[in-house]
Design an enzyme around this catalytic site. Structure first.
Site, short mmCIF file in Angstrom:
data_model
loop_
_atom_site.label_atom_id
_atom_site.label_comp_id
_atom_site.label_asym_id
_atom_site.label_seq_id
_atom_site.Cartn_x
_atom_site.Cartn_y
_atom_site.Cartn_z
N LYS A 195 36.84 19.45 8.97
CA LYS A 195 36.77 20.81 9.50
C LYS A 195 35.63 20.91 10.50
CE LYS A 195 39.27 23.66 6.33
NZ LYS A 195 39.26 24.71 5.33
N SER A 213 39.17 33.34 4.80
CA SER A 213 37.98 33.07 5.63
C SER A 213 38.38 32.97 7.09
CB SER A 213 37.32 31.77 5.19
OG SER A 213 36.84 31.87 3.87
N HIS A 240 37.28 35.56 -2.65
CA HIS A 240 36.63 34.51 -3.44
C HIS A 240 35.79 35.13 -4.57
CE1 HIS A 240 36.63 32.11 0.57
NE2 HIS A 240 37.53 31.55 -0.19
N ARG A 292 47.27 33.63 -3.36
CA ARG A 292 47.46 34.93 -2.70
C ARG A 292 48.93 35.28 -2.57
NH1 ARG A 292 43.40 33.03 1.81
NH2 ARG A 292 44.26 31.13 0.93
P1 ADP Z 1 40.25 25.68 0.91
O1 ADP Z 1 39.94 25.20 2.30
O2 ADP Z 1 40.02 24.66 -0.16
O3 ADP Z 1 41.58 26.40 0.77
P2 ADP Z 1 39.01 28.30 0.79
O4 ADP Z 1 37.56 28.61 0.79
O5 ADP Z 1 39.82 28.83 1.93
O6 ADP Z 1 39.09 26.74 0.65
O7 ADP Z 1 39.68 28.84 -0.54
C1 ADP Z 1 39.24 28.41 -1.80
C2 ADP Z 1 40.19 28.92 -2.87
O8 ADP Z 1 40.11 30.34 -2.93
C3 ADP Z 1 41.66 28.60 -2.63
O9 ADP Z 1 42.29 28.33 -3.87
C4 ADP Z 1 42.21 29.87 -2.05
O10 ADP Z 1 43.60 30.00 -2.32
C5 ADP Z 1 41.39 30.90 -2.81
N1 ADP Z 1 41.30 32.16 -2.08
C6 ADP Z 1 40.91 32.37 -0.80
N2 ADP Z 1 40.98 33.67 -0.46
C7 ADP Z 1 41.45 34.31 -1.57
C8 ADP Z 1 41.79 35.67 -1.87
N3 ADP Z 1 41.70 36.61 -0.94
N4 ADP Z 1 42.23 35.96 -3.11
C9 ADP Z 1 42.37 34.97 -4.04
N5 ADP Z 1 42.09 33.68 -3.82
C10 ADP Z 1 41.65 33.35 -2.61
#
Ligand code: ADP
Length: 166
Positions: free
Chosen positions: A41, A130, A17, A91
């Site tokens: 969630k 996460s 992130h 990703r």
């Molecule tokens: P959500 O539940 O909305 O997917 P996340 O917090 O898991 O929320 O992810 C938020 C955004 O960040 C999403 O677009 C996800 O694809 C992106 N993201 C999460 N991890 C990574 C990473 N390692 N590299 C690039 N983007 C990421």
């Protein structure tokens, strides 16, 4: 002044992130990282307030990054703050179908007011999510390569306090 919003769960914020946040801070005048909590969630590790606090902490060196939280639709939040760009990270191809659907829906629902900009992950974070951080930490594994040290401590404290899945 181009304002963007980076929505997500951030439970917890990871280096993946942060990479997206840093790169988008160079592309837009102002980026609001928004903890969206409309998703069901119930198994969240951190409360919304805790997630906001963590995000503020790890972005404090980036002056054009703001942090907020919102219960509702992204398009309504974006209209409130006057943002026309939503940032999402990609990703792998597995993210693509889901992200494409959200992006199309948001553009449609907002009558073309919101466009989504995708940043492809830096390769060293392509594996990172996460949920994998939580999985590893719940078994006492090393998450130091996944999250900043201050976040690592908070995740450890949560599991030490009994937030175990097992
Ligand atoms: P959500 O539940 O909305 O997917 P996340 O917090 O898991 O929320 O992810 C938020 C955004 O960040 C999403 O677009 C996800 O694809 C992106 N993201 C999460 N991890 C990574 C990473 N390692 N590299 C690039 N983007 C990421």
């Amino acid at each position: 002044m181009i304002r963007a919003v980076y929505p997500g769960s951030f439970d917890p914020v990871t280096y993946g992130h942060l990479d997206v946040i840093r790169r988008s801070s160079r592309m837009f005048d102002e980026v609001t990282v928004c903890v969206m909590y409309n998703k069901d969630k119930r198994d969240s590790l951190f409360s919304v307030d805790e997630r906001v606090k963590m995000l503020k902490d790890v972005t404090k060196d980036l002056p054009n990054i703001k942090v907020d939280a919102y219960y509702g639709l992204l398009i309504d939040y974006a209209a409130e703050i006057g943002a026309h760009v939503s940032i999402r990270g990609l990703r792998a191809v597995t993210d693509f179908e889901y992200e494409l659907q959200i992006a199309q829906t948001n553009r449609l629902l907002s009558n073309g007011s919101i466009d989504t900009v995708f940043l492809t992950t830096s390769l060293e974070y392509a594996y990172l999510s996460s949920s994998s951080v939580k999985e590893i930490a719940s078994f006492g594994g090393d998450i130091s390569m996944c999250v900043p040290p201050e976040i690592e401590k908070l995740v450890r404290d949560k599991y030490a306090a009994g937030h175990a899945k097992h």
